[in-house]
Write an enzyme that holds these catalytic residues in place. Structure first.
Site, short mmCIF file in Angstrom:
data_model
loop_
_atom_site.label_atom_id
_atom_site.label_comp_id
_atom_site.label_asym_id
_atom_site.label_seq_id
_atom_site.Cartn_x
_atom_site.Cartn_y
_atom_site.Cartn_z
N HIS A 12 -0.57 -5.74 7.85
CA HIS A 12 -1.44 -7.29 6.98
C HIS A 12 -1.14 -8.19 8.06
CE1 HIS A 12 -0.96 -6.20 2.68
NE2 HIS A 12 -1.44 -5.28 3.37
N PHE B 262 1.24 -1.31 0.09
CA PHE B 262 -0.24 0.24 -0.02
C PHE B 262 0.98 1.45 -0.19
CE2 PHE B 262 -2.27 3.32 2.33
CZ PHE B 262 -3.26 3.15 1.24
N ASP C 276 6.41 -3.09 8.24
CA ASP C 276 5.41 -3.31 8.60
C ASP C 276 4.15 -4.11 8.58
OD1 ASP C 276 2.46 -2.11 7.78
OD2 ASP C 276 3.52 -1.11 6.14
N LYS D 26 -8.53 -4.26 7.61
CA LYS D 26 -7.08 -4.94 8.36
C LYS D 26 -7.89 -6.22 9.42
CE LYS D 26 -5.13 -2.51 5.55
NZ LYS D 26 -4.01 -1.47 5.86
N TYR E 261 0.74 22.66 28.04
CA TYR E 261 0.96 23.62 27.14
C TYR E 261 3.16 23.46 27.69
CZ TYR E 261 -3.72 25.18 26.31
OH TYR E 261 -5.48 24.61 26.41
N ARG F 24 -3.83 11.04 18.31
CA ARG F 24 -4.10 10.42 19.81
C ARG F 24 -5.71 9.73 19.17
NH1 ARG F 24 -3.55 15.33 22.61
NH2 ARG F 24 -6.08 15.21 22.81
N GLN G 237 -7.37 0.21 10.57
CA GLN G 237 -8.45 0.75 9.20
C GLN G 237 -9.40 -0.51 9.11
OE1 GLN G 237 -8.49 -0.63 5.82
NE2 GLN G 237 -9.86 0.72 4.70
N ARG H 58 4.54 16.53 23.64
CA ARG H 58 4.56 16.86 24.81
C ARG H 58 5.53 15.38 25.58
NH1 ARG H 58 -2.16 17.37 24.83
NH2 ARG H 58 -1.96 19.74 24.89
C1 LIG Z 1 -3.33 -0.44 5.03
C2 LIG Z 1 -1.86 -0.47 5.22
C3 LIG Z 1 -1.09 0.93 5.63
C4 LIG Z 1 -1.59 2.03 6.39
O1 LIG Z 1 -2.51 2.20 6.67
P1 LIG Z 1 -3.97 3.38 7.28
O2 LIG Z 1 -4.36 2.72 8.90
O3 LIG Z 1 -4.66 3.12 6.30
O4 LIG Z 1 -2.90 4.46 7.11
C5 LIG Z 1 0.09 0.69 6.07
N1 LIG Z 1 1.07 -0.77 5.44
C6 LIG Z 1 -0.20 -1.44 4.42
C7 LIG Z 1 0.45 -2.70 4.49
C8 LIG Z 1 -1.42 -1.27 4.68
O5 LIG Z 1 -1.98 -1.99 4.09
#
Ligand SMILES: *Cc1c(COP(=O)(O)O)cnc(C)c1O
Length: 406
Positions: free
Chosen positions: A171, A97, A168, A197, A233, A243, A194, A226
């Site tokens: 998945h 992605f 990453d 997922k 602040y 967040r 997301q 922070r």
């Molecule tokens: C979905 C995804 C992301 C990013 O996730 P979001 O929550 O959509 O920003 C990053 N890397 C891979 C491989 C993804 O499939």
């Protein structure tokens, strides 16, 4: 026997729906309770966020977790915390992605695309070594589809070249490599929540680490700079408000309780589907690698050979398979470097050196995966029953019977 295909008005191979997300009153009650309590925010309104972070870190076998608004921001927090400087190079695969590479641009760094291995569609460690320069600072391996990268080889390369590794694992929730949860092997591991997922709250992200300094910096960057013990602040670092809410956090806590069982089910279904497709000509499931103890099949990927299906192109085959009722997709249209962002160098305010040029980049394995080979069956379908896997295989054979004479 040739049956009429569903795409031509015949009956579907599978009529069952594969719902996603999976939830019941437990999720609804948990969120309702927070809504009624009126403490919706984070960090000073309640402890659901910290609670979920602890649960997720423990589940992954990591010391810390920092939640944030999505799985792109979680990658960015990790990259910035690794101390990258403008013009530094970050090695990424092209079959992923966009976020894996676009966050590199957002950190004023240069994504260097390294091809994937044809058996796994994960970044090829041999090709990583060849792409390292004196500017390389970080490797971002993507556990594509939930299949673990060759982490032993990647960690070895990183050690020898003094590089950081950010996994990453967008998945990879719940999947394992040599008994270790994905995301817990590199310096940091990033996840997305997301909607599509394997663990979701509609949106959200998290990054896990064992490193005290990375943790302190990532949690500061997530919370407008922070620092722990500082005043509301007082802002020490160039962060932002990334967040998540208490509602997302309780939803994730409830969903996490379902994850292990769902992961085991997807893994078993994947193994069974591999068996069922073993002798189907022109359909080759990706291999699982040698060190995989748990594949979470965010995507079940097969390589498609059109010559065994009367030369119908992959896109058409995928449409036919979807019409039969198999939740499937043709995947990415191009490797990432072909995106206008890179080809047209639309880098805007980001400090990417003028000399960077993606017009000559060509990763043959990723090209072939995109154009002709890769067909994806999606994770919610992998939560079906054994009979459903049999129906998926039968749907493929039905298409083959109609399209080819073999
Ligand atoms: C979905 C995804 C992301 C990013 O996730 P979001 O929550 O959509 O920003 C990053 N890397 C891979 C491989 C993804 O499939």
């Amino acid at each position: 026997m040739k049956e009429k295909l569903a795409i031509d008005g015949g009956s579907k191979s599978i009529t069952k729906a594969f719902p996603w997300p999976v939830y019941d009153e437990t999720e609804i009650d948990s969120v309702a309770e927070i809504v009624r309590g009126g403490k919706w925010g984070n960090p000073d309104c309640g402890d659901e966020v910290a609670k979920f972070e602890k649960e997720f870190a423990a589940y992954c076998g990591s010391k810390y977790a920092v939640s944030c608004v999505n799985g792109s921001v979680s990658l960015r927090l990790a990259l910035i915390a690794c101390g990258v400087k403008p013009g530094d190079e970050v090695i990424v695969p092209p079959y992923t992605f966009i976020a894996t590479a676009s966050v590199v641009i957002e950190c004023n760094c240069v994504p260097v695309f390294v091809d994937i291995h044809p058996d796994t569609y994960n970044i090829d460690p041999k090709a990583i070594e060849a792409a390292i320069t004196e500017r390389t600072k970080v490797i971002i391996p993507v556990h594509f589809g939930g299949l673990a990268c060759d982490m032993d080889a990647i960690m070895d390369i990183a050690k020898r070249h003094n590089l950081r590794v950010i996994e990453d694992a967008a998945h990879g929730h719940g999947a394992e490599y040599n008994g270790k949860k994905l995301g817990s092997i590199g310096d940091a591991g990033s996840f997305s929540f997301q909607s599509s997922k394997n663990l979701t709250a509609g949106e959200g992200g998290i990054v896990i680490t064992d490193d005290d300094e990375l943790y302190a910096m990532m949690s500061s960057l997530r919370n407008v700079g922070r620092v722990e013990g500082g005043q509301w602040y007082d802002h020490y670092n160039p962060g932002c408000n990334y967040r998540i809410t208490q509602m997302q956090s309780v939803l994730l806590s409830r969903q996490l309780e379902r994850l292990e069982e769902q992961t085991i089910k997807r893994n078993q279904n994947g193994l069974y589907l591999n068996e069922l497709l073993k002798n189907v000509k022109g359909i080759t499931p990706l291999t699982r690698g040698e060190a995989i103890t748990m594949h979470c099949y965010h995507i079940y990927i097969v390589k498609y050979d059109a010559s065994k299906f009367g030369d119908i192109p992959k896109d058409k085959f995928t449409e036919m398979l979807a019409a039969e009722g198999v939740p499937c997709f043709k995947g990415y249209p191009h490797p990432l470097y072909k995106q206008p962002l890179f080809q047209n160098k639309n880098f805007m305010c980001y400090a990417i050196p003028e000399t960077v040029d993606y017009s000559e980049v060509f990763c043959p394995v990723a090209e072939q995966a995109c154009s002709t080979d890769a067909v994806w069956i999606l994770q919610h379908a992998m939560l079906g029953e054994r009979e459903d896997m049999e129906s998926f295989a039968a749907a493929i054979l039905k298409i083959q019977a109609v399209t080819s004479s073999i």
